[in-house]
Design a protein around this motif. Sequence first.
Motif, PDB file in Angstrom:
ATOM      1  N   PHE A 197      26.974  38.093  54.282  1.00 24.36           N
ATOM      2  CA  PHE A 197      26.120  36.998  53.839  1.00 24.36           C
ATOM      3  C   PHE A 197      26.669  35.658  54.326  1.00 24.36           C
ATOM      4  O   PHE A 197      25.956  34.839  54.893  1.00 24.36           O
ATOM      5  CB  PHE A 197      26.021  37.009  52.310  1.00 24.36           C
ATOM      6  N   MET A 198      27.970  35.442  54.124  1.00 22.35           N
ATOM      7  CA  MET A 198      28.584  34.172  54.530  1.00 22.35           C
ATOM      8  C   MET A 198      28.498  33.973  56.042  1.00 22.35           C
ATOM      9  O   MET A 198      28.170  32.882  56.524  1.00 22.35           O
ATOM     10  CB  MET A 198      30.042  34.138  54.052  1.00 22.35           C
ATOM     11  N   LYS A 199      28.773  35.036  56.798  1.00 21.90           N
ATOM     12  CA  LYS A 199      28.744  34.928  58.262  1.00 21.90           C
ATOM     13  C   LYS A 199      27.346  34.596  58.772  1.00 21.90           C
ATOM     14  O   LYS A 199      27.176  33.786  59.685  1.00 21.90           O
ATOM     15  CB  LYS A 199      29.216  36.238  58.892  1.00 21.90           C
ATOM     16  N   THR A 200      26.321  35.232  58.188  1.00 21.28           N
ATOM     17  CA  THR A 200      24.954  35.005  58.643  1.00 21.28           C
ATOM     18  C   THR A 200      24.506  33.581  58.358  1.00 21.28           C
ATOM     19  O   THR A 200      23.878  32.925  59.199  1.00 21.28           O
ATOM     20  CB  THR A 200      23.991  36.007  57.980  1.00 21.28           C
ATOM     21  N   VAL A 201      24.822  33.072  57.172  1.00 16.50           N
ATOM     22  CA  VAL A 201      24.443  31.691  56.834  1.00 16.50           C
ATOM     23  C   VAL A 201      25.131  30.708  57.777  1.00 16.50           C
ATOM     24  O   VAL A 201      24.517  29.750  58.255  1.00 16.50           O
ATOM     25  CB  VAL A 201      24.791  31.375  55.368  1.00 16.50           C
ATOM     26  N   ASP A 202      26.403  30.948  58.065  1.00 15.99           N
ATOM     27  CA  ASP A 202      27.120  30.052  58.989  1.00 15.99           C
ATOM     28  C   ASP A 202      26.526  30.123  60.394  1.00 15.99           C
ATOM     29  O   ASP A 202      26.440  29.098  61.091  1.00 15.99           O
ATOM     30  CB  ASP A 202      28.611  30.415  59.019  1.00 15.99           C
ATOM     31  N   ALA A 203      26.105  31.324  60.822  1.00 21.77           N
ATOM     32  CA  ALA A 203      25.489  31.458  62.145  1.00 21.77           C
ATOM     33  C   ALA A 203      24.172  30.699  62.223  1.00 21.77           C
ATOM     34  O   ALA A 203      23.765  30.231  63.291  1.00 21.77           O
ATOM     35  CB  ALA A 203      25.266  32.934  62.479  1.00 21.77           C
ATOM     36  N   MET A 204      23.492  30.544  61.076  1.00 20.62           N
ATOM     37  CA  MET A 204      22.235  29.801  61.026  1.00 20.62           C
ATOM     38  C   MET A 204      22.467  28.292  61.040  1.00 20.62           C
ATOM     39  O   MET A 204      21.525  27.518  61.133  1.00 20.62           O
ATOM     40  CB  MET A 204      21.467  30.163  59.750  1.00 20.62           C
ATOM     41  N   GLY A 206      24.048  26.802  58.458  1.00 21.13           N
ATOM     42  CA  GLY A 206      23.915  26.384  57.069  1.00 21.13           C
ATOM     43  C   GLY A 206      22.451  26.392  56.652  1.00 21.13           C
ATOM     44  O   GLY A 206      21.549  26.451  57.481  1.00 21.13           O
ATOM     45  N   VAL A 207      22.214  26.338  55.356  1.00 24.18           N
ATOM     46  CA  VAL A 207      20.852  26.361  54.817  1.00 24.18           C
ATOM     47  C   VAL A 207      20.717  25.238  53.797  1.00 24.18           C
ATOM     48  O   VAL A 207      21.608  25.023  52.971  1.00 24.18           O
ATOM     49  CB  VAL A 207      20.535  27.720  54.151  1.00 24.18           C
ATOM     50  N   GLU A 208      19.588  24.537  53.868  1.00 26.49           N
ATOM     51  CA  GLU A 208      19.346  23.391  52.993  1.00 26.49           C
ATOM     52  C   GLU A 208      18.640  23.829  51.716  1.00 26.49           C
ATOM     53  O   GLU A 208      17.607  24.495  51.766  1.00 26.49           O
ATOM     54  CB  GLU A 208      18.489  22.357  53.730  1.00 26.49           C
ATOM     55  N   GLN A 257      17.921  32.735  43.971  1.00 26.80           N
ATOM     56  CA  GLN A 257      17.983  33.587  45.163  1.00 26.80           C
ATOM     57  C   GLN A 257      16.674  33.530  45.947  1.00 26.80           C
ATOM     58  O   GLN A 257      16.675  33.491  47.178  1.00 26.80           O
ATOM     59  CB  GLN A 257      18.300  35.020  44.748  1.00 26.80           C
ATOM     60  N   GLN A 258      15.551  33.507  45.238  1.00 30.29           N
ATOM     61  CA  GLN A 258      14.264  33.411  45.911  1.00 30.29           C
ATOM     62  C   GLN A 258      14.127  32.080  46.626  1.00 30.29           C
ATOM     63  O   GLN A 258      13.636  32.019  47.760  1.00 30.29           O
ATOM     64  CB  GLN A 258      13.134  33.599  44.897  1.00 30.29           C
ATOM     65  N   ARG A 259      14.556  30.992  45.983  1.00 32.84           N
ATOM     66  CA  ARG A 259      14.500  29.680  46.629  1.00 32.84           C
ATOM     67  C   ARG A 259      15.374  29.675  47.880  1.00 32.84           C
ATOM     68  O   ARG A 259      15.031  29.063  48.892  1.00 32.84           O
ATOM     69  CB  ARG A 259      14.954  28.580  45.663  1.00 32.84           C
ATOM     70  N   PHE A 260      16.509  30.371  47.808  1.00 30.56           N
ATOM     71  CA  PHE A 260      17.392  30.406  48.966  1.00 30.56           C
ATOM     72  C   PHE A 260      16.751  31.184  50.113  1.00 30.56           C
ATOM     73  O   PHE A 260      16.839  30.767  51.272  1.00 30.56           O
ATOM     74  CB  PHE A 260      18.743  31.038  48.599  1.00 30.56           C
ATOM     75  N   VAL A 261      16.118  32.311  49.811  1.00 32.35           N
ATOM     76  CA  VAL A 261      15.440  33.077  50.872  1.00 32.35           C
ATOM     77  C   VAL A 261      14.335  32.233  51.497  1.00 32.35           C
ATOM     78  O   VAL A 261      14.145  32.235  52.719  1.00 32.35           O
ATOM     79  CB  VAL A 261      14.872  34.396  50.309  1.00 32.35           C
ATOM     80  N   ALA A 262      13.580  31.485  50.666  1.00 27.99           N
ATOM     81  CA  ALA A 262      12.538  30.606  51.199  1.00 27.99           C
ATOM     82  C   ALA A 262      13.143  29.549  52.119  1.00 27.99           C
ATOM     83  O   ALA A 262      12.594  29.239  53.183  1.00 27.99           O
ATOM     84  CB  ALA A 262      11.777  29.936  50.054  1.00 27.99           C
ATOM     85  N   ALA A 263      14.295  29.005  51.718  1.00 23.39           N
ATOM     86  CA  ALA A 263      14.970  28.013  52.565  1.00 23.39           C
ATOM     87  C   ALA A 263      15.470  28.652  53.854  1.00 23.39           C
ATOM     88  O   ALA A 263      15.462  28.026  54.921  1.00 23.39           O
ATOM     89  CB  ALA A 263      16.138  27.389  51.794  1.00 23.39           C
TER      90      ALA A 263
END
Length: 510
Positions: A197-204, A206-208, A257-263
């Motif tokens: 999870f951490m690696k994927t978010v960093d590859a993106m 970051g997420v707002e 978690q849903q808000r994060f997936v939407a972001a």
Amino acid sequence: MPQPHRPTRPARPPQPQRARRGGGPARHRTDRPRWGVRLAAGLAVAVLGSGAIGHAVMTGVDTGIERVDPFKDMKNRPQAGHGLNFLLVGTDGRDKITPQDKREYRLGGAPCHCTDTVMLVHLSANRQRASVVSLPRDSYAELPAHRDESSGKQHGPHAVKLNAAYAEGGPQLTVRTVENMTRVKIDHYLEVDFTSFMKTVDAMGGVEVCTAKALHDQNTGLDLLPGTHRLSGGHALQYVRSRHVDGAADLGRMQRQQRFVAALVKQATGGGVLLNPVKFKEVSSTLLGSVRADRGFGSEQMLALGQALRDFTPASSEFASVPIGNPSYPVKGIGSTVKWDGPKAAKLFEALRLDRPLAPAAPGPGRGQAKTQGEGQSGRAVQQQPAVPVDVPPQQIRVQVENGTRIDGLGGRVDTALRATGFDTTRAPVGGASRDVKRTVIAYDPRWDRSARTVSTALPGSELRAVAGQGRTVLVIAGADYRKVVPVRPEDPNQGQFGVVTGDQVVCGG
């Protein structure tokens, strides 16, 4: 005791615009970047859309995928419907996390070898809609007969919490249990642990995310002020793990978690990830190289998924939680479980099987946005402005407006603008005791401080002033600094029979 108001932490400061030479119209300056973006997007889509080139770009992505076989020897499965169904589970695996990250993000302790998050994701047959249904990890579940993965002991059917299915029988028992409970056939299985999870978010990049209230959790270390924040992988993990932020516990965590997936959808579709072949491969490689997936999901499926989602917007995704009948259903030997509302849950999963939208039709042009009258010199321009999430729905807040200036009609304009964005105004603005108010004041009873903060969000730059004993009505004293009312919306709106929200309703505004 009411919490003191803290100002919203702003997003990145806007970049100053360069002064344009001459006084002519700016048409050429705005047209060039737009066509440049279109050209770049067209080329990128052509690359990803071209079979040979797309496959060349994705070469090697399958390397390192850890495979599982969650469908092995499964019988009496539900009938396949239309579209694709993914079971996305998050486990609390933390073996590969560095000691430094464990300390910084409070990931100590022994893992439970169970599912921390369970989501059923449905991609419509026309690839124009994604429906995400969160299944509470403490849901009351009845496991079918199986062999325990750890002990090898044969078990008959018995009651558990849903997250225990993984502990007793791994991915296969988890899929069997979810299919039995929902009657939805699972096509693909993806398992994400803390590290992936951490690696994927960093590859993106970051997420707002944005929040209308302060979020603090001593267990995870989450500490966010109201406002907009770009979260790295570790901080994003704190955000989706926290369940001691408020009294909503695990149900509140599912909403975050849903808000994060939407972001995440917004970041992927709006941040160029799906339109940039190199970036798409980087993110895909990171994701597939650090998750466990079924044998049928690999680079070809990621490429097809990327092509399908390239026209997605946050409004294309919809989020729901299983309707709850009893959030504290006691079971002997297990404790308190979450019991679903059987009839409502059955209708929800039937909609997924029939490939139907969960959210009701949008009432107007663009969900999550409000039409506002511009306050420019012409006074005629109508523009779309994203609504800012707030803690209390404006419809629940009674507002009295006073004109604190010598500007004729200012009180009426403020009252009308607040009412247009949902506030329950008195429709009877009055003149204030002082006519020299420079800065708009929001006077409120400390017992209704959350309502006052919602009003202050709609009136940026206003001053909050606590007045003991004032009562429930919030008083707005319009000052000479008034320019406009910013549209607001509740942070967790509920719509329709399933309490569905769409992605554009829960992501940060523009």
